[in-house]
Design an enzyme around this catalytic site. Structure first.
Site, short mmCIF file in Angstrom:
data_model
loop_
_atom_site.label_atom_id
_atom_site.label_comp_id
_atom_site.label_asym_id
_atom_site.label_seq_id
_atom_site.Cartn_x
_atom_site.Cartn_y
_atom_site.Cartn_z
N THR A 93 0.84 -1.21 0.00
CA THR A 93 0.00 0.00 0.00
C THR A 93 0.88 1.25 0.00
O THR A 93 0.62 2.20 -0.75
CB THR A 93 -0.94 0.00 1.23
OG1 THR A 93 -1.44 -1.32 1.42
CG2 THR A 93 -2.10 0.96 1.03
N ASP B 221 1.93 5.51 5.74
CA ASP B 221 2.39 4.11 5.83
C ASP B 221 1.17 3.19 5.90
O ASP B 221 0.07 3.63 6.27
CB ASP B 221 3.25 3.97 7.10
CG ASP B 221 4.10 2.71 7.11
OD1 ASP B 221 3.98 1.88 6.19
OD2 ASP B 221 4.91 2.57 8.05
N ASP C 136 -1.24 -3.63 9.08
CA ASP C 136 -1.78 -4.98 8.96
C ASP C 136 -3.16 -5.10 9.58
O ASP C 136 -3.98 -5.89 9.13
CB ASP C 136 -0.80 -5.97 9.61
CG ASP C 136 0.54 -5.92 8.91
OD1 ASP C 136 0.58 -6.22 7.70
OD2 ASP C 136 1.53 -5.55 9.54
N LYS D 216 1.39 -3.37 12.98
CA LYS D 216 2.25 -3.20 11.81
C LYS D 216 3.43 -4.18 11.91
O LYS D 216 3.64 -4.79 12.94
CB LYS D 216 2.79 -1.76 11.75
CG LYS D 216 1.74 -0.77 11.29
CD LYS D 216 2.31 0.63 11.07
CE LYS D 216 3.53 0.73 10.21
NZ LYS D 216 3.41 0.11 8.88
N GLY D 217 4.17 -4.30 10.81
CA GLY D 217 5.37 -5.12 10.85
C GLY D 217 5.28 -6.38 10.01
O GLY D 217 6.21 -7.18 10.00
N GLY D 218 4.16 -6.53 9.28
CA GLY D 218 4.04 -7.68 8.40
C GLY D 218 5.17 -7.72 7.38
O GLY D 218 5.59 -8.79 6.93
N GLY D 219 5.70 -6.56 7.05
CA GLY D 219 6.82 -6.49 6.11
C GLY D 219 8.17 -6.39 6.82
O GLY D 219 9.19 -6.08 6.17
N GLU E 28 9.99 1.90 10.88
CA GLU E 28 8.69 2.57 10.76
C GLU E 28 8.36 3.34 12.04
O GLU E 28 7.99 4.51 11.99
CB GLU E 28 7.59 1.54 10.45
CG GLU E 28 7.68 1.00 9.03
CD GLU E 28 6.77 -0.18 8.76
OE1 GLU E 28 6.53 -0.47 7.57
OE2 GLU E 28 6.29 -0.83 9.69
N LYS F 95 -8.45 -4.40 6.31
CA LYS F 95 -7.53 -4.20 7.46
C LYS F 95 -8.26 -3.65 8.69
O LYS F 95 -7.71 -3.65 9.79
CB LYS F 95 -6.40 -3.24 7.07
CG LYS F 95 -5.57 -3.68 5.87
CD LYS F 95 -4.64 -4.78 6.25
CE LYS F 95 -3.79 -5.30 5.10
NZ LYS F 95 -2.98 -4.34 4.43
C1 5RP Z 1 5.59 -3.31 6.97
C2 5RP Z 1 4.24 -2.90 7.39
C3 5RP Z 1 3.22 -2.73 6.30
O1 5RP Z 1 2.77 -1.42 6.32
C4 5RP Z 1 2.09 -3.69 6.53
O2 5RP Z 1 2.61 -5.01 6.58
C5 5RP Z 1 1.02 -3.59 5.45
O3 5RP Z 1 1.53 -4.06 4.24
P1 5RP Z 1 0.67 -4.05 2.91
O4 5RP Z 1 0.40 -2.63 2.57
O5 5RP Z 1 1.55 -4.74 1.89
O6 5RP Z 1 -0.60 -4.82 3.17
O7 5RP Z 1 3.93 -2.69 8.53
O8 5RP Z 1 6.41 -3.58 8.08
#
Ligand code: 5RP
Length: 226
Positions: free
Chosen positions: A30, A80, A83, A93-96, A102, A120
């Site tokens: 996103t 930003d 999740d 947050k933190g899926g990535g 962040e 979400k």
């Molecule tokens: C990365 C994050 C992302 O913002 C979160 O994982 C959402 O990702 P996406 O926009 O791909 O659904 O916190 O650490």
């Protein structure tokens, strides 16, 4: 998960940026839509602080001027993804795996906009596993301490270290991520404080009282929550 919704949210957020701003760039699919929409606006005198090497690469490719927290410690606006978005704009947050950078960037920002697709938004945080960034040294010991904290919060499952085919996932800072399948987080503030108190835990993915506005993409446009 809808890419169109993510794109709509990213584009709507880009409209909040003004010439001359210092902008925090989030991480994830996103946030990438936001970065693309921001670059397309071609605003003069922007300086952008990326929250990951991935985002830095994308922003550089698109011609945005990059900065660092050291050179620009005050950020006007950060945009930003998330999740999960719970009541009171509490986030997971933190899926990535970018949660530490962040959070550093969010906390240095005068204003933070969270962008996401409609899936979400949740009534209670915890379905998405909570990411916890842990120092690699002694990480199994730290994981045991995390399990004790989780149990104290009625979360019976210990957190699991995040791995891929090639082994343990490392963050940009060289740390590991443990994911806690909480299911329901009844008291996010107390859990955040308890996790943060553990030696070996660098940061967790609970972002509380940091979001000024959420822009939720819909199929046709977007809605806002504040
Ligand atoms: C990365 C994050 C992302 O913002 C979160 O994982 C959402 O990702 P996406 O926009 O791909 O659904 O916190 O650490």
């Amino acid at each position: 998960m809808s890419d169109q919704q993510k794109k709509n949210a990213g584009e709507a957020a880009a409209a909040h940026v003004e010439a001359g701003m210092v902008v925090g760039l989030g991480t994830g699919s996103t946030a990438a839509w936001f970065v693309k929409a921001l670059a397309a606006r071609n605003l003069p005198d922007l300086r952008c602080v990326p929250t990951s090497e991935r985002t830095a690469d994308l922003a550089r490719e698109l011609g945005l001027t990059l900065s660092t927290l050291e050179d620009t410690p005050r950020i006007d606006l950060t945009v930003d993804g998330a999740d999960e978005i719970g009541p009171g704009l509490a986030l997971i947050k933190g899926g990535g795996a970018a949660l530490l950078r962040e959070k550093l960037v969010w906390e240095a920002s005068s204003r933070c906009i969270c962008i996401a697709d409609a899936a979400k938004v949740v009534p209670v945080l915890g379905t998405f596993p909570l990411p916890i960034e842990v120092v690699a040294f002694g990480h199994k010991t730290t994981a045991n301490r995390i399990a004790d904290v989780l149990a104290d919060h009625d979360i019976p499952m210990p957190a699991r270290v995040r791995q891929a085919d090639r082994g343990l996932i490392r963050t940009d800072g060289g740390n590991l991520i443990y994911d806690a399948a909480c299911k329901v987080i009844n008291d996010p503030a107390r859990l955040a404080a308890d996790l943060k108190s553990l030696t070996g835990v660098v940061e967790h993915g609970l972002f509380l009282d940091l979001t000024d506005l959420a822009i939720i993409g819909t199929d046709a446009g977007f809605e806002t929550i504040n």
